[in-house]
Scaffold this motif. Structure first.
Motif, PDB file in Angstrom:
ATOM      1  N   GLN A  24      -4.489  -0.538  -6.464  1.00 12.54           N
ATOM      2  CA  GLN A  24      -5.907  -0.243  -6.208  1.00 12.54           C
ATOM      3  C   GLN A  24      -6.560  -1.319  -5.328  1.00 12.54           C
ATOM      4  O   GLN A  24      -7.485  -1.045  -4.579  1.00 12.54           O
ATOM      5  CB  GLN A  24      -6.676  -0.182  -7.529  1.00 12.54           C
ATOM      6  CG  GLN A  24      -6.412   1.056  -8.369  1.00 12.54           C
ATOM      7  CD  GLN A  24      -7.250   1.037  -9.653  1.00 12.54           C
ATOM      8  OE1 GLN A  24      -8.378   0.556  -9.685  1.00 12.54           O
ATOM      9  NE2 GLN A  24      -6.682   1.559 -10.718  1.00 12.54           N
ATOM     10  N   HIS A  28      -8.795  -1.076 -13.394  1.00 16.63           N
ATOM     11  CA  HIS A  28      -9.958  -0.750 -12.560  1.00 16.63           C
ATOM     12  C   HIS A  28     -10.175  -1.897 -11.583  1.00 16.63           C
ATOM     13  O   HIS A  28     -10.308  -3.051 -11.981  1.00 16.63           O
ATOM     14  CB  HIS A  28     -11.213  -0.570 -13.419  1.00 16.63           C
ATOM     15  CG  HIS A  28     -12.449  -0.437 -12.579  1.00 16.63           C
ATOM     16  ND1 HIS A  28     -12.899   0.770 -12.095  1.00 16.63           N
ATOM     17  CD2 HIS A  28     -13.303  -1.383 -12.103  1.00 16.63           C
ATOM     18  CE1 HIS A  28     -13.986   0.568 -11.372  1.00 16.63           C
ATOM     19  NE2 HIS A  28     -14.250  -0.730 -11.356  1.00 16.63           N
ATOM     20  N   PRO A  45      -0.568  -0.557 -11.186  1.00 17.13           N
ATOM     21  CA  PRO A  45      -1.651   0.209 -10.541  1.00 17.13           C
ATOM     22  C   PRO A  45      -2.848  -0.657 -10.134  1.00 17.13           C
ATOM     23  O   PRO A  45      -3.499  -0.350  -9.136  1.00 17.13           O
ATOM     24  CB  PRO A  45      -2.041   1.245 -11.603  1.00 17.13           C
ATOM     25  CG  PRO A  45      -1.320   0.874 -12.860  1.00 17.13           C
ATOM     26  CD  PRO A  45      -0.190  -0.011 -12.504  1.00 17.13           C
ATOM     27  N   GLN A  99       0.835  -1.211   0.000  1.00 15.12           N
ATOM     28  CA  GLN A  99       0.000   0.000   0.000  1.00 15.12           C
ATOM     29  C   GLN A  99       0.864   1.254   0.000  1.00 15.12           C
ATOM     30  O   GLN A  99       0.489   2.268  -0.576  1.00 15.12           O
ATOM     31  CB  GLN A  99      -0.905  -0.025   1.232  1.00 15.12           C
ATOM     32  CG  GLN A  99      -2.059   0.932   1.145  1.00 15.12           C
ATOM     33  CD  GLN A  99      -3.096   0.676   2.230  1.00 15.12           C
ATOM     34  OE1 GLN A  99      -2.958  -0.220   3.057  1.00 15.12           O
ATOM     35  NE2 GLN A  99      -4.141   1.469   2.220  1.00 15.12           N
ATOM     36  N   SER A 141     -12.663  -2.985  -8.264  1.00 16.56           N
ATOM     37  CA  SER A 141     -13.758  -2.637  -7.350  1.00 16.56           C
ATOM     38  C   SER A 141     -14.361  -3.909  -6.780  1.00 16.56           C
ATOM     39  O   SER A 141     -14.250  -4.994  -7.376  1.00 16.56           O
ATOM     40  CB  SER A 141     -14.834  -1.800  -8.054  1.00 16.56           C
ATOM     41  OG  SER A 141     -15.339  -2.494  -9.153  1.00 16.56           O
TER      42      SER A 141
END
Ligand SMILES: Cc1cc2nc3c(=O)[nH]c(=O)nc-3n(C[C@H](O)[C@H](O)[C@H](O)COP(=O)(O)OP(=O)(O)OC[C@H]3O[C@@H](n4cnc5c(N)ncnc54)[C@H](O)[C@@H]3O)c2cc1C
Length: 286
Positions: free
Chosen positions: A96, A182, A92, A82, A184
């Motif tokens: 994330q 991305h 990346p 982190q 999530s």
């Protein structure tokens, strides 16, 4: 409950760890950060005769560029990941994912190697490794083996690592120009294991998605690539038409199980919601 009795050996070298593993066979378990293993011992879900603590093997704590990849040693903690500027810049998608792993106290001690060795189907890193086509590096008394992520995850807590081998590190390809990441997930509370999660890596050619890798987790016994949805995105701009086609294809890609967290239909719906978030983010950063 308390753990059953066990012996404890803190090894000073990989060679010593291999000797202990050979000598003790299936009755021994590797101990890294202990954030999954200690609860398992206390609940008596695991009852090894001996814990082989590899925490002192400082050679497994490196984060270093290696050719076109970033090598991350097995003992690198979630917290180190982190805080690493190198990870944020070169991988990346991994950067994330890290804040979604558990809570700060667990991130202080838990390791990337422990997570990838355990292969919990709801864990974040296995999906990131699959999306990025990472290479898992394992070592045993007979030498080193390098295993592609798509061959490494073999089922519920099952991997291609043999019992006498130690996961020593993982290599992630460094993000190329035009790459967009991305990550999530949807969980009942921040820090809980996800109900559904998505690690997505897309390569753009101008405004068009040239290649997409969509790795879902918490939908099966291992991370799953949504190949139909990815194919529906490729060669198109990240617009509403592309999203609709990808969401339709996703229904054939995934067949999630029901459990206490949510049922299969809800999971499938949520997987589509995450896909919409990924496409929207890619549209905004186009
Ligand atoms: C309350 C709570 C919430 C959590 N939430 C999440 C979450 O949201 N997402 C998530 O991904 N994880 C979560 N975790 C698990 C956490 O991320 C652990 O740190 C991680 O799964 C295991 O890493 P560790 O270093 O603690 O491994 P350990 O607990 O020491 O070991 C785990 C297993 O891997 C084996 N092992 C460890 N390292 C190696 C190695 N190098 N080679 C071979 N075998 C090895 C051990 O023998 C053991 O079987 C949570 C844990 C807790 C307690």
């Amino acid at each position: 409950m308390k753990a059953a009795d066990f012996e404890y050996v803190r090894v000073r070298s990989l060679a010593q760890a291999f000797q202990e593993l050979e000598r003790r066979g299936d009755s021994a378990r590797i101990l890294a950060g202990g954030q999954s293993l200690m609860p398992m011992l206390n609940l008596r879900l695991a009852t090894p005769d001996c814990l082989i603590d590899i925490g002192g093997l400082t050679g497994l704590r490196d984060i270093r560029p290696e050719g076109q990849a970033l090598h991350i040693g097995a003992l690198v903690t979630h917290r180190q990941l982190q805080e690493s500027e190198l990870v944020a810049r070169t991988v990346p998608l991994l950067a994330q994912a890290v804040p979604h792993v558990a809570h700060l106290a667990i991130r202080n001690a838990g390791t990337i190697g422990g997570s990838l060795a355990l292969a919990d189907p709801a864990a974040e890193y296995p999906a990131v490794a699959l999306a990025l086509e990472a290479t898992l590096v394992v070592q045993g008394a007979q030498g080193e083996r390098r295993i592609a992520a798509q061959d490494y995850f073999q089922g519920l807590y099952q991997t291609a690592r043999r019992p006498q081998e130690i996961l020593t590190g993982v290599e992630f390809p460094v993000a190329a120009d035009g790459g967009r990441a991305h990550f999530s997930e949807l969980a009942r509370r921040r820090g809980d294991f996800a109900m559904v999660g998505l690690a997505a890596q897309c390569q753009f050619d101008g405004p068009v998605i040239a290649r997409a890798r969509l790795a879902y987790f918490a939908v099966s016994d291992r991370p799953v690539l949504a190949t139909g949805a990815a194919a529906a995105l490729q060669g198109r701009r990240p617009d509403d038409d592309a999203l609709r086609a990808a969401q339709a294809a996703l229904r054939a890609d995934l067949d999630p199980a029901s459990d206490l967290q949510c049922d299969s239909a809800t999971r499938l719906h949520l997987a589509g919601v995450l896909l919409a978030r990924a496409v929207e983010q890619m549209r905004q950063s186009a």
